[in-house]
Design an enzyme around this catalytic site. Structure first.
Site, mmCIF file in Angstrom:
data_model
loop_
_atom_site.group_PDB
_atom_site.id
_atom_site.type_symbol
_atom_site.label_atom_id
_atom_site.label_comp_id
_atom_site.label_asym_id
_atom_site.label_seq_id
_atom_site.Cartn_x
_atom_site.Cartn_y
_atom_site.Cartn_z
ATOM 1 N NE ARG A 1 -3.083 -0.315 3.071
ATOM 2 C CZ ARG A 1 -4.268 -0.868 2.786
ATOM 3 N NH1 ARG A 1 -5.163 -0.183 2.120
ATOM 4 N NH2 ARG A 1 -4.558 -2.090 3.184
ATOM 5 C CE1 TYR B 1 -10.749 -5.255 3.709
ATOM 6 C CE2 TYR B 1 -9.885 -3.554 2.258
ATOM 7 C CZ TYR B 1 -9.899 -4.861 2.690
ATOM 8 O OH TYR B 1 -9.049 -5.751 2.111
ATOM 9 C CB CYS C 1 -28.254 -5.129 -8.862
ATOM 10 S SG CYS C 1 -28.512 -4.494 -10.521
ATOM 11 C CD GLU C 2 -24.944 -7.167 -4.045
ATOM 12 O OE1 GLU C 2 -25.318 -7.037 -2.863
ATOM 13 O OE2 GLU C 2 -24.853 -8.252 -4.625
ATOM 14 C CE1 TYR D 1 -3.502 -5.525 -0.959
ATOM 15 C CE2 TYR D 1 -3.110 -3.342 -0.040
ATOM 16 C CZ TYR D 1 -2.744 -4.671 -0.196
ATOM 17 O OH TYR D 1 -1.599 -5.113 0.407
HETATM 18 C C1 LIG Z 1 -0.672 -8.059 1.896
HETATM 19 C C2 LIG Z 1 0.666 -8.410 2.382
HETATM 20 C C3 LIG Z 1 1.707 -7.466 2.387
HETATM 21 C C4 LIG Z 1 1.508 -6.032 1.980
HETATM 22 O O1 LIG Z 1 0.748 -5.316 2.892
HETATM 23 P P1 LIG Z 1 0.598 -3.720 2.762
HETATM 24 O O2 LIG Z 1 -0.251 -3.355 3.895
HETATM 25 O O3 LIG Z 1 -0.035 -3.431 1.449
HETATM 26 O O4 LIG Z 1 1.970 -3.146 2.852
HETATM 27 C C5 LIG Z 1 2.958 -7.891 2.774
HETATM 28 N N1 LIG Z 1 3.193 -9.167 3.160
HETATM 29 C C6 LIG Z 1 2.214 -10.088 3.182
HETATM 30 C C7 LIG Z 1 2.533 -11.479 3.602
HETATM 31 C C8 LIG Z 1 0.922 -9.742 2.801
HETATM 32 O O5 LIG Z 1 -0.041 -10.667 2.835
#
Ligand SMILES: *Cc1c(COP(=O)(O)O)cnc(C)c1O
Length: 418
Positions: free
Chosen positions: A276, A316, A342-343, A371
């Site tokens: 992220r 979320y 349609c939700e 994401y």
């Molecule tokens: C999803 C995930 C990440 C990345 O998470 P972020 O919050 O996007 O930085 C890193 N390692 C694992 C094992 C994950 O499942």
């Protein structure tokens, strides 16, 4: 900081007016800024410049080949959670020795593929998985490098769906039993234990949970070294949060300083799996207002992007700032920004004060680079949106909008129904 800024009330991505792109490619589409992606990677990776480390971008946050190529060229490794992500990472030019493989449900086929490509290591999440990897590696007569993913039982203080390092979560191996599992691993002929791993959750906005986890892992590493384990790698996962709304997450340099301080005596290569924080604010989703309507209770702005394009608000209840592509109109209104699905759970924003929007206006859902596309689906038989990458004055289609033909690809009507 990112490169989505207004110039005379028109929203630009770098030097391109977003309206121009919408006119050519249609809506909805995801839009990424190359400069922002580079800046974010360099800010994160550079923050650890003084110490031995490897940054492995978490592919599930944004797996477009062009995005992976940008990071691979900057020296990034990849954190993958499926054979498909491994395939993409290799196709984008990532060196196998910079790939780590996480996830609780690796299949035999995926394990074989990862062994054949000789990735850096598996982050193993159960004793049964370890046994499966040992067995597979034995058939290839090779040693599989592994870390055990430890569940340190730390509350990351984030949304329950994205907290992964608590006792109640399915992830990793309970820290209480992990030492025994390491001893089992040592007995396995085709396993080479190389590290310790954890990933406690996503969108963390404080440093403390990372440090708490780190301290628990450091204790384990010392215990393991006492037993003759060579722990070369300490993988601290991803999870650093970003600003969507009012959050004030630590800057990567603040996060790095705290971690460097706590790991100075450990002499392990640090591995990070940021997702992220690298891509979230480097991408936005552009949509057009199809209709507006008002009921006794609410105003609705119906746009051509829905929960199939950007699931996070529905899943979320997450916040994405909604900006008009043209902000000339200073009048404001409160409205629900909803999609065509349609939700009733199909919304991008609820009870949001936005500039007055009309049919035909373009809007941006901000902070949608992580994401976003990767969680999109074809629900309601909607084609998934295009993805566009801006580079200075130019832009490139890095994923075509799907067509109706794409929707039915692979489907067939069996003979007996004809
Ligand atoms: C999803 C995930 C990440 C990345 O998470 P972020 O919050 O996007 O930085 C890193 N390692 C694992 C094992 C994950 O499942």
């Amino acid at each position: 900081m990112h490169y989505f800024q207004y110039q005379q009330d028109e929203l630009y991505c770098e030097e391109v007016p977003i309206r121009d792109i919408a006119e050519e490619v249609g809506t909805p589409f995801y839009l990424y800024s190359h400069r922002t992606l580079k800046r974010h990677f360099n800010a994160f990776d550079g923050a650890f410049g003084k110490v031995d480390h490897l940054t492995c971008f978490s592919v599930k946050a944004n797996s477009n080949l062009a995005i992976l190529k940008i990071f691979a060229d900057l020296g990034s490794g990849m954190d993958v959670v499926s054979g498909g992500e491994l395939y993409r990472s290799l196709l984008a030019g990532t060196k196998p020795e910079k790939i780590v493989y996480s996830g609780v449900g690796k299949t035999l086929k995926e394990i074989e593929y990862a062994l054949k490509t000789d990735i850096l290591m598996f982050n193993v999440e159960s004793l049964q998985e370890l046994t499966a990897i040992n067995h597979c590696a034995g058939r290839f007569n090779m040693k599989a490098r592994v870390s055990l993913r430890i569940n340190p039982d730390i509350d990351p203080k984030t949304h329950p769906y994205i907290s992964t390092g608590m006792k109640s979560n399915k992830f990793g191996i309970d820290i209480k039993h992990s030492f025994e599992d390491y001893l089992h691993a040592k007995e396995m002929e085709f396993i080479e234990v190389v590290g310790v791993d954890c990933h406690i959750g996503s969108q963390l906005t404080e440093v403390e949970p990372f440090i708490d986890a780190l301290e628990k892992l450091a204790g384990l590493i010392n215990q393991l070294r006492g037993q003759g384990f060579a722990i070369k790698y300490l993988d601290l996962g991803g999870g650093l949060g970003i600003k969507y709304d009012q959050e004030s997450p630590p800057h990567p340099s603040e996060y790095a300083d705290a971690i460097i301080k706590c790991t100075s005596g450990l002499e392990s290569t640090l591995i990070f799996e940021p997702g992220r924080v690298l891509v979230g604010n480097a991408g936005i989703l552009i949509a057009e207002v199809l209709y507006t309507k008002s009921t006794e209770l609410k105003n609705f702005i119906i746009v051509d992007a829905g929960m199939n394009d950007l699931l996070r608000p529905s899943l979320y209840d997450s916040f994405h700032e909604i900006l008009p592509i043209n902000r000339k109109n200073k009048e404001e209104m409160q409205a629900d920004i909803v999609g065509p699905i349609c939700e009733s759970g199909d919304f991008l924003a609820r009870e949001r004060v936005v500039p007055k929007l009309e049919q035909g206006d373009l809007i941006a859902a901000m902070s949608a680079g992580a994401y976003g596309f990767t969680m999109s689906s074809n629900y309601n038989s909607r084609t998934r949106p295009a993805e566009i990458l801006v580079d200075g004055k130019n832009y490139h289609i890095i994923r075509e909008r799907e067509t109706w033909l794409d929707l039915v690809r692979g489907e067939s009507i069996p003979e007996f129904l004809k």
